[in-house]
Design an enzyme around this catalytic site. Sequence first.
Site, PDB file in Angstrom:
ATOM      1  N   THR A  67       0.840  -1.191   0.000  1.00 32.37           N
ATOM      2  CA  THR A  67       0.000   0.000   0.000  1.00 32.37           C
ATOM      3  C   THR A  67       0.879   1.246   0.000  1.00 32.37           C
ATOM      4  O   THR A  67       2.093   1.172  -0.239  1.00 32.37           O
ATOM      5  CB  THR A  67      -1.039  -0.073   1.145  1.00 32.37           C
ATOM      6  OG1 THR A  67      -1.932   1.020   1.026  1.00 32.37           O
ATOM      7  CG2 THR A  67      -0.390  -0.068   2.513  1.00 32.37           C
ATOM      8  N   LYS A  71       3.275   1.598  -3.776  1.00 32.46           N
ATOM      9  CA  LYS A  71       2.651   0.919  -4.917  1.00 32.46           C
ATOM     10  C   LYS A  71       3.374   1.187  -6.233  1.00 32.46           C
ATOM     11  O   LYS A  71       3.533   0.285  -7.048  1.00 32.46           O
ATOM     12  CB  LYS A  71       1.181   1.350  -5.051  1.00 32.46           C
ATOM     13  CG  LYS A  71       0.294   0.816  -3.932  1.00 32.46           C
ATOM     14  CD  LYS A  71      -1.166   1.150  -4.215  1.00 32.46           C
ATOM     15  CE  LYS A  71      -2.051   0.784  -3.035  1.00 32.46           C
ATOM     16  NZ  LYS A  71      -3.483   0.918  -3.348  1.00 32.46           N
ATOM     17  N   ASN A  92       0.007  -3.702  -6.124  1.00 36.09           N
ATOM     18  CA  ASN A  92      -0.375  -3.782  -4.710  1.00 36.09           C
ATOM     19  C   ASN A  92      -0.341  -5.191  -4.132  1.00 36.09           C
ATOM     20  O   ASN A  92      -0.808  -5.424  -3.023  1.00 36.09           O
ATOM     21  CB  ASN A  92      -1.711  -3.091  -4.433  1.00 36.09           C
ATOM     22  CG  ASN A  92      -2.893  -3.838  -5.019  1.00 36.09           C
ATOM     23  OD1 ASN A  92      -2.713  -4.848  -5.691  1.00 36.09           O
ATOM     24  ND2 ASN A  92      -4.092  -3.347  -4.760  1.00 36.09           N
ATOM     25  N   GLY A 135      -3.664   6.967  -8.670  1.00 37.35           N
ATOM     26  CA  GLY A 135      -3.437   5.546  -8.414  1.00 37.35           C
ATOM     27  C   GLY A 135      -4.669   4.697  -8.624  1.00 37.35           C
ATOM     28  O   GLY A 135      -4.660   3.734  -9.390  1.00 37.35           O
TER      29      GLY A 135
END
Lengths: 277, 277
Positions: A67, A71, A92, A135
């Site tokens: 996380t 990432k 991830n 993201g």
Amino acid sequence: MIRGTTKLIAHLGYPTESFKAPMIYNPYFEQHGIDAVVVPMGCKAQDYAAFLKPLFRLSNIHGALVTMPHKVATIALLDEVMTTAKVAGACNAIRLGPDGSLIGDMFDGEGFVRGVLRKGRTLLGARALVVGAGGVGSAIAASLARAGVAELALFDAYTPMAEGLGERLRVHYPRLEVSVGSNDPAGYDIVVNATPLGMKEGDPLPVDVERIAPSAFVGEVVMKQEITPFLAAARARGCAFQIGTDMLFEQIPAYLEFFGFPAATADELRAVSRIAY
Amino acid sequence: MIRGTTKLIAHLGYPTESFKAPMIYNPYFEQHGIDAVVVPMGCKAQDYAAFLKPLFRLSNIHGALVTMPHKVATIALLDEVMTTAKVAGACNAIRLGPDGSLIGDMFDGEGFVRGVLRKGRTLLGARALVVGAGGVGSAIAASLARAGVAELALFDAYTPMAEGLGERLRVHYPRLEVSVGSNDPAGYDIVVNATPLGMKEGDPLPVDVERIAPSAFVGEVVMKQEITPFLAAARARGCAFQIGTDMLFEQIPAYLEFFGFPAATADELRAVSRIAY
């Protein structure tokens, strides 16, 4: 119960205080007699590269959940990166290949896609608008492309973000029609808010909801509340929709498959998890 | 339950399959609401140095339990090593100092000493014989010295091992009378088997039990069975004694103090632990 044979899934990020995965996976593992445990490891950005390789040399390491803030950095540290992660530009999840190689994938968008499909919508050939190319928006776009949408419109307040994502999509999905620059939802089957709009009171809506077709399916990434102002407006318009945490729980079965554990449904995971929203 | 705030105590060693500490500490932490978890990490010897430093840069690392094959190697990797660990030549616990430094100590022998004291024996001024000058024997000798024995006799089938230990003891405890080379237990108040003798059927006894004074206290490190042949012979002679697992459970309160957690008694830990002997 953790014992000497327990397989480790490192949950890598910083800070760790708000991590929720341990309270979702660990009760599931316990209930199903899976000898594995998710362990939060608060790794700062500057320490990540030096930690990742020796971590994956542990004899009982099985994989990692990745996380913030790692990432994007993860992509460059792996031996094999799945297309979805390449398009998303972020990773991830990491698992150890049989030869000791590190294999990465990205499931944020997969959770979104699985949720839409499970609600009876078709993605094959659909037209989708993703607003926000950070993201999570990139991950959703990557998974929508993988799921076979015909057309993908991308918008970001910072246009180069959307353009970069568009280019990665074109490289890996040359037959996908990609357009960049408008957040007008008119004519789209799927409309996704992948911006943080809705986190703060008084935020504007991410798109002009009046221009969403009532037949469209609306998705949300903000998890601050179940029904965000955007979802409330879309629901008032008659649209079917998906709440933010659906994406979270729908992606976990995908992780379990990736890690080689027995599959569960999102509902089952939600039922055993020890987190509340 | 593990959550984002949980402090990690890495259990470092290889292989991990026989690790017991997670099943002792974790039920205790759970029962006392201590937000910490012992996590086995199977680290091979050649990977240890590269793993230890980045591990201790994690934001939620609290300490480590160190076991085979890293106890000796750890000494050279720390910023501060307590005297007992220096004498033992090995370290089995690491904690993070407030300035980020790594501080190591050795509790194998402390467990032995606490057990003896709790059984009502005096160590201050006592005469002790430790047979076996490997890892556990060295640790016991170091802790007996720290506890104030007046005389320490050391024996090892490989004499240089006992001599090396004797020299380290003389450096740190100049007033201690150290002798090396005989395993004759006559005249000693404390007689300890710190060899593996008793692990296999048909092993000879570590000392001539007939020469142990019935008033002597006999200690054992072999945990294969509660009453080893050596303890059975000593008991028949009328000696008070301590079984191998006492050392294990007695050392855990010392670890808890070292890590800054609320103290427990060995009996309490034994009661909540999920291991059986």
